[in-house]
Design a protein around this motif. Structure first.
Motif, PDB file in Angstrom:
ATOM      1  N   ASN A  77     -82.186 -44.905 -19.325  1.00  0.00           N
ATOM      2  CA  ASN A  77     -80.841 -45.115 -19.878  1.00  0.00           C
ATOM      3  C   ASN A  77     -80.708 -44.557 -21.300  1.00  0.00           C
ATOM      4  OD1 ASN A  77     -82.451 -46.961 -21.162  1.00  0.00           O
ATOM      5  ND2 ASN A  77     -81.370 -48.782 -20.417  1.00  0.00           N
ATOM      6  N   LEU A  78     -81.601 -43.662 -21.667  1.00  0.00           N
ATOM      7  CA  LEU A  78     -81.544 -42.977 -22.958  1.00  0.00           C
ATOM      8  C   LEU A  78     -81.393 -41.480 -22.702  1.00  0.00           C
ATOM      9  CD1 LEU A  78     -81.891 -42.891 -26.086  1.00  0.00           C
ATOM     10  CD2 LEU A  78     -84.364 -42.692 -25.675  1.00  0.00           C
ATOM     11  N   GLY A  79     -80.374 -40.883 -23.296  1.00  0.00           N
ATOM     12  CA  GLY A  79     -80.141 -39.452 -23.112  1.00  0.00           C
ATOM     13  C   GLY A  79     -80.045 -38.718 -24.438  1.00  0.00           C
ATOM     14  N   PHE A  80     -80.236 -37.403 -24.381  1.00  0.00           N
ATOM     15  CA  PHE A  80     -80.167 -36.552 -25.569  1.00  0.00           C
ATOM     16  C   PHE A  80     -79.260 -35.360 -25.271  1.00  0.00           C
ATOM     17  CE2 PHE A  80     -83.942 -38.978 -26.217  1.00  0.00           C
ATOM     18  CZ  PHE A  80     -84.161 -39.037 -27.585  1.00  0.00           C
ATOM     19  N   VAL A  81     -78.406 -35.030 -26.230  1.00  0.00           N
ATOM     20  CA  VAL A  81     -77.556 -33.836 -26.141  1.00  0.00           C
ATOM     21  C   VAL A  81     -77.657 -33.089 -27.475  1.00  0.00           C
ATOM     22  CG1 VAL A  81     -75.220 -32.932 -25.861  1.00  0.00           C
ATOM     23  CG2 VAL A  81     -75.967 -34.897 -24.503  1.00  0.00           C
TER      24      VAL A  81
END
Length: 751
Positions: A423-427
């Motif tokens: 549930n952790l994302g990077f953009v």
């Protein structure tokens, strides 16, 4: 009847990464699936990009010109305004982002002036932790603390988090030392010195080092050669000394798809670089680990594109045969190389070891650089501060390495997530902020979370296959100790776009119409832009924006290859510095002697001035910049046919207008030879006649001009010969006829 609960998403950062993440969640996923909140410590959106001409407080100066064109610095479904320049300035990019927010992100809850201080993962009873959320603590500019829980967290706080300052002994330094992101003008650093002139030492040889060295050199040149008082005392006593560890290939902002032509056409650098027709399909990654064979191929490609190994500018910046086995490095600057050739920038190789007084010591050679007036550290940025709100346990999972500026964390599928923290994302958390990749990362996370996460049985086949075959984490960890790691280790832009498109089952759309064909294969160009990968379901508005964006790109390519567009800019850029001038004067009247002039012509770069064009200057163009111009100074000896020899000099002001793409020459005032007086002529380029792919006779770019001076008419002819992107030599001829004049001047300029 059951209802699906909306998932709450916290996005940290309201720059381009945060905005495109919000847009993807709100518009690319199922309707109403995500409730989005965007936090940013700043009181405006845009991140690094200011939206006002006078906002100079951030890491990017508002008047800085982007080194990628608007065709790359955009998202797929919002085109730039028709009158936007091909190379926008930073504040214009900020305005584009504001328009993007207003168009697509109004449904998001925007919390500006609220910095995320801490984000803690919630403990889950689930074995997979897939349903665990986040407790996020924020602090407002007024000091108010708030906490809120979210289902998902996206880090879009920027890879360029804080300046990276090397470990250098500064205890005994008596001079200003700043990071390149802090530089704004000469007064800001040299105004703080003890009055002793000398060298501005720029440390760092990659993108920012080349760019800031050229910027400071242009400011010194402008201070020396502009009319009126100088912003600093005795600017002629200052220069730039650039310290690099290895030479980079320095590309101008416009290059040619036909570099061997004597009259090469020009396009913005990125459009030429992202021509997919030049690469075998499917694409393979050209970055990461670079083999010796690959390095030599790329070095050869760069040398062909530039027409030189750079030794024509200085041996200090040349790329030797031995160095072509090393991974190549690239930088972008219009003026850096010619400032090196002119001597305003000198270059040394090594690392800065110590500073004492006004002296710098280099390692490993121990070489001393004396008379240092100030130091500018172009040593990059640390990403760690952008994720400092995450706890140590998460840092450990992400294999955090704060000292590695290139591979700070190890993330799966091209910098988007870690399977252990679903549930952790990077953009946008990588070193090359190509906007198309940011958009793809946002789409990827939206698709991943819509399907239930990386371990979900509901993953679409293309997404499932992409995750199963992904080796991004392993590659990142290996590159940390790889001596042959590339400049952009995450991957090259077209390949990344292809990989994301494959995972998302997106197709590369065709160009709207026929594109120009290029030698030697004669294949139609295929220019990669974000609009080539539109979403599968577009609204009528989005479809119109995609079409407009494609039309803008295709029109630019056709204009660059089939007209003289960008040629005036290429000529103007390449004039900088000193030329050898040989000129014949042939007169048919005894009142004007024939003879030969031999001397030099110098093009001295400076900030644009308003003299002679007050009306235009008082209503500046939308970019808010005065542009650049040259003070032209020629000096030498004229030997008349009758044997008389005397010293001769003349001055003009040369100007380039970016909006009209016009080059012009102006007379100077007799009482102030640094000031422009009135227009001499505009330089009009003539598209060469072509026979197949070769210009007839290889004559180079021709240009014409005319000027009526009372009763005398000046018929002007130019001929410019290029060596790839740089002028090799050029010719200027006048035929002057009038009641009392009948002569011809023919001058040849060579380096």
């Amino acid at each position: 009847m059951s209802t699906v609960m909306r998932k709450k998403v916290c996005i940290v950062g309201a720059g381009p990464s945060g905005l495109v993440a919000a847009k993807a969640l709100l518009h690319d996923g199922p309707a109403g699936a995500f409730d989005v909140t965007v936090f940013d410590g700043k009181t405006r959106i845009g991140g690094l990009w200011p939206s006002r001409k006078d906002d100079a407080a951030g890491l990017v100066h508002p008047l800085m010109v982007a080194n990628q064109s608007k065709h790359t610095v955009q998202f797929s479904d919002l085109a730039w305004p028709d009158d936007a320049p091909d190379l926008p300035r930073a504040w214009q990019i900020g305005q584009y982002l504001d328009r993007y927010f207003q168009t697509y992100c109004r449904e998001a809850k925007l919390m500006l002036g609220n910095r995320v201080e801490k984000a803690e993962p919630l403990v889950s009873s689930s074995e997979s932790h897939a349903d665990a959320g986040w407790r996020v603590r924020t602090r407002s500019t007024a000091g108010e603390v708030a906490e809120e829980t979210f289902d998902y967290l996206i880090v879009a706080s920027g890879f360029f988090g804080a300046p990276s300052i090397p470990q250098i002994d500064l205890e005994h330094a008596d001079i200003p030392v700043i990071h390149s992101s802090q530089y704004r003008n000469l007064q800001g650093i040299l105004g703080k010195t003890d009055g002793k002139a000398g060298k501005v030492l720029v440390v760092g040889g990659q993108m920012s080092g080349v760019e800031i060295a050229a910027t400071i050199a242009s400011h010194i040149s402008s201070a020396m050669h502009s009319p009126g008082s100088s912003p600093i005392p005795s600017p002629e006593n200052y220069s730039v000394h650039h310290l690099i560890q290895k030479p980079a290939w320095v590309f101008p902002l416009h290059i040619s798809p036909k570099p061997t032509s004597s009259a090469p056409p020009f396009l913005p650098l990125d459009l030429g670089s992202y021509d997919l027709s030049k690469r075998p399909q499917p694409l393979t990654n050209s970055q990461g680990h670079i083999t010796v064979e690959t390095a030599k191929i790329v070095h050869s490609m760069y040398q062909t594109a530039l027409g030189t190994d750079q030794s024509v500018f200085s041996q200090a910046v040349s790329v030797s045969t031995a160095e072509t086995a090393d991974p190549p490095y690239l930088a972008v600057s219009d003026n850096y190389m010619d400032f090196v050739r002119s001597g305003l920038i000198s270059v040394s190789r090594g690392k800065l070891d110590t500073l004492a007084g006004h002296q710098a010591t280099l390692s490993p050679s121990g070489t001393k650089i004396d008379d240092v007036a100030a130091v500018v550290l172009a040593t990059g940025f640390k990403a760690f501060s952008s994720i400092s709100f995450l706890p140590a346990s998460v840092h450990e999972t992400l294999s955090l390495c704060p000292s590695d500026l290139y591979n700070t964390v190890a993330l799966a599928f091209h910098g988007t997530h870690h399977p252990s923290i679903p549930n952790l994302g990077f953009v946008g958390f990588y070193r090359s902020p190509y906007w198309g990749v940011m958009e793809m990362q946002a789409r990827f996370l939206t698709a991943l979370w819509t399907a239930g996460g990386p371990s979900s049985s509901s993953l679409p086949p293309s997404l499932k296959n992409a995750l199963e075959t992904d080796i991004s984490i392993e590659q990142t960890l290996n590159l940390r100790t790889d001596p042959r790691a590339s400049q952009f280790p995450m991957g090259d832009y077209p390949w990344l776009m292809q990989e994301f498109a494959s995972a998302l089952d997106l197709q590369l759309s065709a160009h709207l119409g026929k594109m120009p064909s290029l030698p030697p294969a004669g294949m139609e160009m295929s220019i990669l832009t974000p609009a080539r990968y539109p979403s599968r379901s577009l609204t009528e508005f989005q479809r119109a924006e995609v079409t407009k964006s494609l039309q803008q790109t295709e029109a630019t390519v056709w204009a660059g290859l089939c007209s003289a567009k960008f040629v005036a800019k290429a000529v103007f850029r390449s004039l900088l510095g000193e030329w050898k001038l040989e000129r014949e004067l042939m007169s048919k009247l005894p009142s004007h002697p024939s003879g030969h002039f031999s001397g030099t012509a110098k093009f001295l770069l400076r900030a644009g001035t308003k003299d002679g064009r007050e009306a235009e200057f008082d209503a500046p163009g939308e970019d808010g910049s005065d542009g650049l111009e040259y003070l032209y100074v020629e000096e030498g000896d004229f030997k008349a046919a009758n044997g008389l020899t005397f010293r001769a000099t003349r001055r003009y002001v040369w100007r380039y207008n970016e909006k009209s793409d016009k080059l012009s020459v102006w007379f100077v005032k007799t009482d102030d030879p640094k000031k422009a007086d009135y227009l001499f002529h505009n330089v009009d380029f003539v598209v060469p006649m072509q026979d197949g792919e070769a210009e007839i006779g290889g004559k180079g770019w021709e240009a014409t001009a005319g000027h009526l001076c009372i009763d005398d008419f000046y018929d002007v002819r130019y001929r410019f010969h290029f060596e790839a992107v740089n002028l090799r030599d050029w010719r200027l001829s006048y035929t002057v006829k009038g009641p009392k004049k009948d002569y011809m001047i023919d001058g040849v300029y060579s380096r």
